[in-house]
Design a protein around this motif. Sequence first.
Motif, PDB file in Angstrom:
ATOM      1  N   GLU A 129      -3.232  69.575  15.018  1.00 18.39           N
ATOM      2  CA  GLU A 129      -2.741  68.240  14.682  1.00 18.39           C
ATOM      3  C   GLU A 129      -3.584  67.169  15.379  1.00 18.39           C
ATOM      4  OE1 GLU A 129      -0.540  65.287  12.913  1.00 18.39           O
ATOM      5  OE2 GLU A 129      -0.560  67.447  12.492  1.00 18.39           O
ATOM      6  N   GLU A 130      -3.997  67.456  16.603  1.00 15.49           N
ATOM      7  CA  GLU A 130      -4.796  66.496  17.361  1.00 15.49           C
ATOM      8  C   GLU A 130      -6.132  66.240  16.680  1.00 15.49           C
ATOM      9  OE1 GLU A 130      -6.299  65.739  21.967  1.00 15.49           O
ATOM     10  OE2 GLU A 130      -5.322  67.612  21.408  1.00 15.49           O
ATOM     11  N   ASN A 131      -6.783  67.309  16.219  1.00 12.62           N
ATOM     12  CA  ASN A 131      -8.076  67.133  15.553  1.00 12.62           C
ATOM     13  C   ASN A 131      -7.925  66.456  14.192  1.00 12.62           C
ATOM     14  OD1 ASN A 131      -9.809  68.080  17.514  1.00 12.62           O
ATOM     15  ND2 ASN A 131      -9.690  70.202  16.848  1.00 12.62           N
ATOM     16  N   ILE A 132      -6.816  66.679  13.534  1.00 15.34           N
ATOM     17  CA  ILE A 132      -6.548  65.986  12.264  1.00 15.34           C
ATOM     18  C   ILE A 132      -6.476  64.480  12.508  1.00 15.34           C
ATOM     19  CG2 ILE A 132      -4.801  65.582  10.489  1.00 15.34           C
ATOM     20  CD1 ILE A 132      -4.147  68.574  10.618  1.00 15.34           C
ATOM     21  N   GLN A 133      -5.801  64.089  13.597  1.00 12.69           N
ATOM     22  CA  GLN A 133      -5.671  62.669  13.925  1.00 12.69           C
ATOM     23  C   GLN A 133      -7.012  62.076  14.356  1.00 12.69           C
ATOM     24  OE1 GLN A 133      -3.053  61.320  13.022  1.00 12.69           O
ATOM     25  NE2 GLN A 133      -1.673  63.071  12.866  1.00 12.69           N
ATOM     26  N   HIS A 134      -7.782  62.832  15.137  1.00 11.38           N
ATOM     27  CA  HIS A 134      -9.110  62.354  15.530  1.00 11.38           C
ATOM     28  C   HIS A 134      -9.991  62.148  14.296  1.00 11.38           C
ATOM     29  CE1 HIS A 134      -8.198  63.628  19.712  1.00 11.38           C
ATOM     30  NE2 HIS A 134      -9.133  62.769  20.028  1.00 11.38           N
ATOM     31  N   ARG A 135      -9.928  63.081  13.366  1.00 13.70           N
ATOM     32  CA  ARG A 135     -10.746  62.992  12.150  1.00 13.70           C
ATOM     33  C   ARG A 135     -10.382  61.758  11.335  1.00 13.70           C
ATOM     34  NH1 ARG A 135      -9.862  67.656   7.813  1.00 13.70           N
ATOM     35  NH2 ARG A 135      -7.811  66.661   7.839  1.00 13.70           N
ATOM     36  N   LYS A 136      -9.095  61.550  11.144  1.00 13.36           N
ATOM     37  CA  LYS A 136      -8.632  60.414  10.347  1.00 13.36           C
ATOM     38  C   LYS A 136      -9.026  59.090  11.003  1.00 13.36           C
ATOM     39  CE  LYS A 136      -4.459  58.493   8.192  1.00 13.36           C
ATOM     40  NZ  LYS A 136      -3.004  58.687   7.957  1.00 13.36           N
ATOM     41  N   TYR A 137      -8.832  59.015  12.311  1.00 13.44           N
ATOM     42  CA  TYR A 137      -9.148  57.783  13.032  1.00 13.44           C
ATOM     43  C   TYR A 137     -10.651  57.512  13.003  1.00 13.44           C
ATOM     44  CZ  TYR A 137      -9.350  54.397  16.876  1.00 13.44           C
ATOM     45  OH  TYR A 137      -9.561  53.285  17.627  1.00 13.44           O
ATOM     46  N   ALA A 138     -11.459  58.547  13.246  1.00 14.30           N
ATOM     47  CA  ALA A 138     -12.914  58.374  13.287  1.00 14.30           C
ATOM     48  C   ALA A 138     -13.452  57.922  11.936  1.00 14.30           C
ATOM     49  CB  ALA A 138     -13.580  59.684  13.711  1.00 14.30           C
ATOM     50  N   ARG A 139     -12.962  58.519  10.865  1.00 14.27           N
ATOM     51  CA  ARG A 139     -13.459  58.161   9.534  1.00 14.27           C
ATOM     52  C   ARG A 139     -13.031  56.745   9.166  1.00 14.27           C
ATOM     53  NH1 ARG A 139     -13.288  63.000   5.409  1.00 14.27           N
ATOM     54  NH2 ARG A 139     -14.414  63.789   7.226  1.00 14.27           N
ATOM     55  N   TRP A 140     -11.793  56.413   9.531  1.00 15.64           N
ATOM     56  CA  TRP A 140     -11.316  55.070   9.226  1.00 15.64           C
ATOM     57  C   TRP A 140     -12.073  54.023  10.041  1.00 15.64           C
ATOM     58  CZ3 TRP A 140      -9.079  51.342  12.329  1.00 15.64           C
ATOM     59  CH2 TRP A 140      -8.605  50.202  11.645  1.00 15.64           C
ATOM     60  N   LYS A 141     -12.303  54.298  11.324  1.00 13.37           N
ATOM     61  CA  LYS A 141     -13.022  53.351  12.183  1.00 13.37           C
ATOM     62  C   LYS A 141     -14.441  53.127  11.676  1.00 13.37           C
ATOM     63  CE  LYS A 141     -11.319  51.233  15.852  1.00 13.37           C
ATOM     64  NZ  LYS A 141     -11.614  49.840  16.199  1.00 13.37           N
ATOM     65  N   ALA A 142     -15.101  54.205  11.248  1.00 14.08           N
ATOM     66  CA  ALA A 142     -16.469  54.076  10.740  1.00 14.08           C
ATOM     67  C   ALA A 142     -16.493  53.160   9.515  1.00 14.08           C
ATOM     68  CB  ALA A 142     -17.022  55.456  10.388  1.00 14.08           C
ATOM     69  N   THR A 143     -15.539  53.372   8.622  1.00 15.35           N
ATOM     70  CA  THR A 143     -15.465  52.555   7.405  1.00 15.35           C
ATOM     71  C   THR A 143     -15.140  51.099   7.741  1.00 15.35           C
ATOM     72  OG1 THR A 143     -14.658  54.496   6.200  1.00 15.35           O
ATOM     73  CG2 THR A 143     -14.374  52.356   5.141  1.00 15.35           C
ATOM     74  N   TYR A 144     -14.179  50.913   8.618  1.00 13.25           N
ATOM     75  CA  TYR A 144     -13.744  49.566   8.998  1.00 13.25           C
ATOM     76  C   TYR A 144     -14.877  48.767   9.647  1.00 13.25           C
ATOM     77  CZ  TYR A 144     -11.686  46.035  12.088  1.00 13.25           C
ATOM     78  OH  TYR A 144     -11.420  44.875  12.775  1.00 13.25           O
ATOM     79  N   ILE A 145     -15.552  49.362  10.642  1.00 13.83           N
ATOM     80  CA  ILE A 145     -16.614  48.645  11.359  1.00 13.83           C
ATOM     81  C   ILE A 145     -17.803  48.396  10.435  1.00 13.83           C
ATOM     82  CG2 ILE A 145     -18.226  48.746  13.299  1.00 13.83           C
ATOM     83  CD1 ILE A 145     -16.105  50.424  14.785  1.00 13.83           C
ATOM     84  N   HIS A 146     -18.139  49.388   9.621  1.00 13.69           N
ATOM     85  CA  HIS A 146     -19.245  49.233   8.671  1.00 13.69           C
ATOM     86  C   HIS A 146     -18.988  48.054   7.729  1.00 13.69           C
ATOM     87  CE1 HIS A 146     -22.318  50.234   5.709  1.00 13.69           C
ATOM     88  NE2 HIS A 146     -21.383  50.264   4.778  1.00 13.69           N
ATOM     89  N   ASN A 147     -17.787  47.988   7.189  1.00 13.31           N
ATOM     90  CA  ASN A 147     -17.450  46.911   6.256  1.00 13.31           C
ATOM     91  C   ASN A 147     -17.442  45.549   6.939  1.00 13.31           C
ATOM     92  OD1 ASN A 147     -17.218  48.665   4.111  1.00 13.31           O
ATOM     93  ND2 ASN A 147     -15.001  48.941   4.335  1.00 13.31           N
TER      94      ASN A 147
END
Length: 296
Positions: A129-147
């Motif tokens: 569950e921890e890695n699922i949350q890390h994955r979701k957060y990392a992908r979202w952060k990358a998209t957010y900062i890039h945009n």
Amino acid sequence: MALPAQLKPIQHYLRTAQEHEDRDPVVAYYCRLYAMQTGMKLDSKTPECRKFLIKLMDQLESMKKEMSDHDSISQEVVGNAHIENYALKMFLYADNEDRGGRFHKNMIKSFYTSSLLLDVLSVFGELSEENIQHRKYARWKATYIHNCLKNGETPQAGPMAMDEDGEADEFGAAGFSGPSQGGSFRGAPPSQSYDDQDKSSDPGPAPGIGFTPSPGPSGPPTSNYNNIHIPPGAHAPANTPAELPPPAGGVHLTPEDFTKAQKLCKYAGSALQYEDVGTAIQNLQKALKLLMSGKE
């Protein structure tokens, strides 16, 4: 050989494998293995897809023979730890840059690549569950900062509420075709420009598995990222020695228990390489508890 359109979802994993060909062949191998397994599910019957996947299988077989003396290839537990360590090293580097308000292509790339490598972990079994949350957060952060940078806006630093629609399955490939560089776990971030990252050498995987995040601007993200719920105890410190159960001669340990204990001990050893005593102690305590009680 060109990637068939039906297999487009695996292109970023194949690119990550290519980027790590020389820097970390183990990462390259497992990225290709994940891409092959995913590709088989997408389309293994269309002639062009079948031809592409067979070629990928041959490449994997060749890599496996070349690296037959690598524990990370011959032993699944070691391979799992290697990829997990590497993914979280990149995550922690990017998060540290994010919290410090240092927004640049390299940190975005690190966030996104860490999310891809956490996907790759599924070749070893179900994600925690921890890695699922890390994955979701990392992908979202990358998209957010890039945009934000693309639109000339200043991103908000550090953990923040996520837009549920912000997570991208495929990140904008146009600006992210260069090799990744995670930076060291404790050292300064890379000084090279993003386009020169292929000339640099990676310091290797850093510890981070089983760590207990500490508060403060330089630590990993908080346990809930504001609106992501992580089950109670997911980040809780391990029991202290005084709380460990007494040895019980009748404890029955399964092969899975021994595998988990070996994995925890390896995490502890990895942490000690970086003088991370706290993480080492926590993982050793968890291993000891498991061996003494048969329970995690």
